[in-house]
Design a protein around this motif. Structure first.
Motif, mmCIF file in Angstrom:
data_model
loop_
_atom_site.group_PDB
_atom_site.id
_atom_site.type_symbol
_atom_site.label_atom_id
_atom_site.label_comp_id
_atom_site.label_asym_id
_atom_site.label_seq_id
_atom_site.Cartn_x
_atom_site.Cartn_y
_atom_site.Cartn_z
ATOM 1 N N LEU B 202 -33.315 22.121 -43.501
ATOM 2 C CA LEU B 202 -32.177 22.335 -44.614
ATOM 3 C C LEU B 202 -31.342 21.197 -44.654
ATOM 4 O O LEU B 202 -30.466 21.142 -45.801
ATOM 5 N N SER B 203 -31.226 20.054 -43.631
ATOM 6 C CA SER B 203 -30.355 19.044 -44.010
ATOM 7 C C SER B 203 -30.771 18.205 -45.043
ATOM 8 O O SER B 203 -32.079 17.784 -45.191
ATOM 9 N N ASN B 204 -29.991 17.775 -45.408
ATOM 10 C CA ASN B 204 -30.089 16.839 -46.950
ATOM 11 C C ASN B 204 -31.137 17.307 -48.072
ATOM 12 O O ASN B 204 -31.998 16.588 -48.630
ATOM 13 N N VAL B 205 -31.006 18.707 -47.980
ATOM 14 C CA VAL B 205 -31.963 19.384 -48.971
ATOM 15 C C VAL B 205 -30.761 19.803 -50.255
ATOM 16 O O VAL B 205 -29.962 20.457 -49.681
ATOM 17 N N GLY B 206 -31.125 19.708 -51.342
ATOM 18 C CA GLY B 206 -30.280 20.305 -52.270
ATOM 19 C C GLY B 206 -28.688 19.863 -52.058
ATOM 20 O O GLY B 206 -27.931 20.428 -52.151
ATOM 21 N N LYS B 207 -28.670 18.175 -52.059
ATOM 22 C CA LYS B 207 -27.353 17.751 -51.995
ATOM 23 C C LYS B 207 -26.426 17.971 -53.197
ATOM 24 O O LYS B 207 -26.702 17.942 -54.454
ATOM 25 N N GLN B 253 -21.382 18.786 -44.760
ATOM 26 C CA GLN B 253 -22.735 18.540 -44.917
ATOM 27 C C GLN B 253 -23.196 18.368 -46.678
ATOM 28 O O GLN B 253 -23.763 17.614 -47.046
ATOM 29 N N ALA B 254 -22.478 19.189 -47.476
ATOM 30 C CA ALA B 254 -22.787 19.417 -48.793
ATOM 31 C C ALA B 254 -24.236 19.420 -49.068
ATOM 32 O O ALA B 254 -24.919 18.773 -49.977
ATOM 33 N N ASP B 255 -24.971 20.167 -48.387
ATOM 34 C CA ASP B 255 -26.387 20.581 -48.495
ATOM 35 C C ASP B 255 -26.961 21.910 -48.185
ATOM 36 O O ASP B 255 -25.799 22.573 -48.051
ATOM 37 N N LEU B 342 -31.331 19.743 -57.410
ATOM 38 C CA LEU B 342 -32.692 19.633 -57.552
ATOM 39 C C LEU B 342 -33.124 17.920 -57.888
ATOM 40 O O LEU B 342 -34.096 17.588 -57.492
ATOM 41 N N GLN B 343 -32.189 17.288 -58.463
ATOM 42 C CA GLN B 343 -32.600 15.825 -58.909
ATOM 43 C C GLN B 343 -32.946 15.190 -57.783
ATOM 44 O O GLN B 343 -32.335 14.849 -56.616
ATOM 45 N N ASP B 344 -34.199 14.394 -57.728
ATOM 46 C CA ASP B 344 -34.748 13.402 -56.819
ATOM 47 C C ASP B 344 -35.259 14.244 -55.430
ATOM 48 O O ASP B 344 -35.555 13.549 -54.570
ATOM 49 N N GLY B 345 -35.175 15.305 -55.545
ATOM 50 C CA GLY B 345 -35.558 16.245 -54.478
ATOM 51 C C GLY B 345 -37.219 16.322 -54.648
ATOM 52 O O GLY B 345 -37.614 15.896 -55.240
ATOM 53 N N TYR B 346 -37.709 17.010 -53.518
ATOM 54 C CA TYR B 346 -39.120 17.614 -53.503
ATOM 55 C C TYR B 346 -39.638 18.891 -54.034
ATOM 56 O O TYR B 346 -38.628 19.828 -54.088
ATOM 57 N N LEU B 347 -40.633 18.739 -54.649
ATOM 58 C CA LEU B 347 -41.178 20.293 -55.345
ATOM 59 C C LEU B 347 -40.782 21.455 -54.181
ATOM 60 O O LEU B 347 -40.412 22.358 -54.640
ATOM 61 N N ALA B 348 -41.359 21.013 -53.209
ATOM 62 C CA ALA B 348 -41.482 22.070 -52.140
ATOM 63 C C ALA B 348 -40.169 22.644 -51.798
ATOM 64 O O ALA B 348 -39.902 23.710 -51.298
ATOM 65 N N VAL B 350 -37.804 23.279 -53.816
ATOM 66 C CA VAL B 350 -37.150 23.866 -55.167
ATOM 67 C C VAL B 350 -36.797 25.479 -54.563
ATOM 68 O O VAL B 350 -35.790 26.043 -54.928
ATOM 69 N N PRO B 351 -37.584 26.205 -54.087
ATOM 70 C CA PRO B 351 -37.287 27.447 -53.786
ATOM 71 C C PRO B 351 -35.856 27.648 -52.820
ATOM 72 O O PRO B 351 -35.171 28.568 -53.138
ATOM 73 N N ILE B 352 -35.968 26.840 -51.818
ATOM 74 C CA ILE B 352 -34.642 27.034 -51.009
ATOM 75 C C ILE B 352 -33.422 26.485 -51.537
ATOM 76 O O ILE B 352 -32.218 27.017 -51.460
ATOM 77 N N VAL B 353 -33.681 25.562 -52.645
ATOM 78 C CA VAL B 353 -32.443 25.075 -53.364
ATOM 79 C C VAL B 353 -31.957 26.081 -54.014
ATOM 80 O O VAL B 353 -30.601 26.377 -54.382
ATOM 81 N N ILE B 354 -32.868 26.638 -54.925
ATOM 82 C CA ILE B 354 -32.261 27.833 -55.436
ATOM 83 C C ILE B 354 -31.682 28.836 -55.081
ATOM 84 O O ILE B 354 -30.619 29.378 -55.369
ATOM 85 N N ALA B 355 -32.375 29.327 -53.932
ATOM 86 C CA ALA B 355 -31.882 30.574 -53.159
ATOM 87 C C ALA B 355 -30.521 30.177 -52.576
ATOM 88 O O ALA B 355 -29.721 30.984 -52.217
ATOM 89 N N ALA B 356 -30.297 28.784 -52.232
ATOM 90 C CA ALA B 356 -29.010 28.344 -51.496
ATOM 91 C C ALA B 356 -27.894 28.832 -52.164
ATOM 92 O O ALA B 356 -26.772 28.679 -51.672
ATOM 93 N N ILE B 357 -27.671 28.667 -53.670
ATOM 94 C CA ILE B 357 -26.629 29.309 -54.002
ATOM 95 C C ILE B 357 -26.547 30.794 -54.037
ATOM 96 O O ILE B 357 -25.331 31.132 -54.809
ATOM 97 N N ASP B 358 -27.325 31.302 -53.676
ATOM 98 C CA ASP B 358 -27.658 32.841 -53.559
ATOM 99 C C ASP B 358 -27.411 33.430 -54.864
ATOM 100 O O ASP B 358 -26.542 34.110 -55.186
#
Lengths: 163, 413
Positions: B202-207, B253-255, B342-348, B350-358
């Motif tokens: 989870l670290s450094n994902v979806g900054k 952490q901002a991620d 999502l910018q500059d992140g990895y395709l894999a 995407v689901p957790i970054v979207i889910a992280a805003i609940d």
């Protein structure tokens, strides 16, 4: 309540003659200004007066005019609901998305649901109605009913369609 | 989808129907290799015209409709709405009622955050966490059912107060439940701070950095995880929050990992608040009489929902129906920051970054276009839709005609 009243006093002092600044309770300020003065007021309240949060925008059908309320807030919790009106036969607003990027979706809602034109808004998908929604049908206008769609063709997604 | 060269951009649509998404929304992701170079979001698939529907209904009908804006944070919407209407009507609710509203609000936050923790676990392949949290969530669901009669859509609010009182035995039960929930939360905090795979995943994902969160108008745990210490319960207190002692949980952490830490931290704060509410529960009535017609006026109501600031605007015109009801759910504020995350992140990711805003897109989108069998489109009236539903079930052997006749309910309007 002190901060709210201080803001009220400051608004009345800075913009004399622009109508009553209403404070129904602590942390709530309501103020309606003519659209001709809106840009000047908006710049002052979002700049030096530190209303740096845009909570949302509410569109209203007021009969001959369409109204928009910009719900702004300070980090301290004081909110300012800044209302303005544009004529229904030529409802044109300037975008505020250059100040608040989050206004993008709120402004698209005004376009779709009330038929307000927003100038300066960047390209993007419409919200919230589907692409094939018939032109000239604005569901949040008071005279609009579901029956208004009778006889209209709903186009396919991705294809703009008219009557 | 195979790209011909390394430099070629590939576009992948995710949604509106997609296994990685729990609700209909549409993301268009542009990739270079595995990296996301651009993303766009399309919303509106759940638009149900609730704001318009409220204008055509009485305040009390609108209240039940508003509670159904969202299945997870139904109490948030209902409270934000009744607060606004009470303010227009000039009603002062009893203190006990505001304590009960706050109690349900914090129990709702616990159930929502535990639900999120499970979903987040699931999205990163950590299904044990899903099983654990959803098992423990049953404790709070039972408490909500005990106090309100319902697991979701509690129907506790009414104009002028709450519809049910709480008794001493129920409060005792809540305290016992909170002990279990707090113990389990401490375990999840240990998991979140010690479990290396979770931290690394989870670290450094979806900054979303502090300044970007402020600029893009993020709210709730999404903003607090970027160090933005904003919480309506503290900044613009409503219900009983001015009486409670609690901390606004933030992270630096901002991620996605920061968002996890904020939510587990908030679970502990909620447990603390629930104990204070029960200890200091004032005596007295739980409701005051509310008028059927509400005077002309307007009010702007804010509520810290589990996902962030929920705002409602209500304008009355002196009749028994509202002139205008406006809802801005927290996901509407947060979804605009997702493209940035999502910018500059990895395709894999995407689901957790979207889910992280609940996300809650039912909340975000609030006419009925119905496809005809002939392939054309048409509009059904409410009565036609209702009748079609009854006939659909009747054709499958489910028929309540006799029952309806016996109890004289469910008659067509």
């Amino acid at each position: 309540m002190q901060e709210t009243q201080a803001v009220q006093a400051e608004l009345m002092k800075t913009f004399p003659g622009l109508g009553e600044v209403r404070v129904p309770r602590a942390r709530r300020i309501f103020w309606n200004v003519p659209y001709a003065e809106f840009a000047r007021v908006f710049e002052a309240v979002t700049g030096p007066m530190k209303f740096t949060i845009l909570c949302t925008m509410t569109g209203l059908d007021l009969g001959d005019n369409l109204g928009v309320i910009y719900h702004l807030a300070r980090t301290s919790g004081v909110t300012l609901s800044l209302g303005t009106q544009v004529p229904k036969d030529a409802p044109v607003l300037q975008t505020i998305s250059h100040v608040f990027p989050a206004a993008d979706l709120y402004e698209r809602e005004l376009i779709d649901l009330l038929g307000i034109q927003v100038q300066g808004l960047g390209e993007g998908p419409r919200y919230p109605l589907p692409d094939g929604w018939p032109a000239g049908q604005y569901p949040l206008r008071k005279d609009w009913k579901v029956e208004s769609l009778e006889g209209c063709k709903l186009g396919q997604m991705g294809v703009a369609d008219g009557k | 989808m195979v790209s011909k060269s390394r430099s070629e951009n590939v576009q992948i649509p995710i949604g509106p129907q997609h296994p990685a998404l729990k609700e209909p929304e549409s993301f268009l992701i542009t990739l270079q290799g595995e990296r996301i170079t651009k993303s766009g979001v399309r919303l509106g698939y759940n638009h149900r015209g609730i704001e318009k529907a409220c204008e055509q209904r009485t305040y009390i009908q609108a209240m039940y409709l508003i509670e159904r804006v969202c299945g997870i944070c139904s109490h948030s919407h209902s409270t934000a709405f009744v607060q606004a209407v009470e303010e227009v009507a000039g009603l002062q609710i009893p203190r006990r009622a505001s304590y009960i509203r706050t109690l349900i609000g914090e129990l709702e936050r616990v159930h929502s955050h535990l639900l999120w923790l499970g979903v987040a676990g699931h999205e990163i392949g950590f299904d044990t966490l899903l099983m654990y949290t959803w098992r423990d969530r049953e404790v709070v669901m039972d408490l909500l059912a005990l106090l309100t009669g319902n697991r979701v859509n509690y129907g506790i609010n009414t104009f002028g107060g709450v519809r049910r009182d709480v008794d001493a035995a129920q409060m005792e039960q809540v305290l016992k439940g909170v002990d279990i929930l707090e113990e389990r939360t401490k375990y999840y905090i240990t998991v979140a701070t010690d479990e290396v795979t979770l931290i690394n995943r989870l670290s450094n994902v979806g900054k979303l950095a502090h300044d970007d969160a402020v600029r893009l108008g993020a709210v709730g745990p999404t903003a607090r995880a970027a160090g933005v210490a904003r919480d309506i319960r503290k900044d613009d207190p409503y219900a009983a929050y001015a009486d409670l002692d609690f901390n606004v949980v933030t992270a630096t952490q901002a991620d996605v990992y920061g968002r996890t830490l904020v939510r587990v931290g908030e679970l502990l704060e909620s447990c603390k608040m629930i104990r204070q509410i029960i200890k200091n529960m004032p005596d007295g009535p739980v409701t005051v009489k509310a008028p059927r017609k509400v005077q002309a006026g307007e009010a702007f109501s804010r509520y810290e929902a589990p996902r962030g600031e929920d705002v409602h605007y209500v304008r009355g015109n002196g009749s028994d129906k509202p002139e205008r009801v406006k809802v801005r759910a927290p996901t509407m504020a947060n979804v605009q920051a997702v493209a940035h995350m999502l910018q500059d992140g990895y395709l894999a990711d995407v689901p957790i970054v979207i889910a992280a805003i609940d996300p809650c897109f039912s909340c975000t989108d609030r006419l009925i276009g119905v496809a005809r069998e002939s392939g054309g489109r048409g509009i059904m009236t409410w009565e036609q839709a209702r009748q079609a539903g009854i006939e659909w079930h009747r054709a499958r052997g489910i028929d309540f005609t006799r029952l309806n006749e016996t109890f004289r309910c469910g008659e067509p309007r």
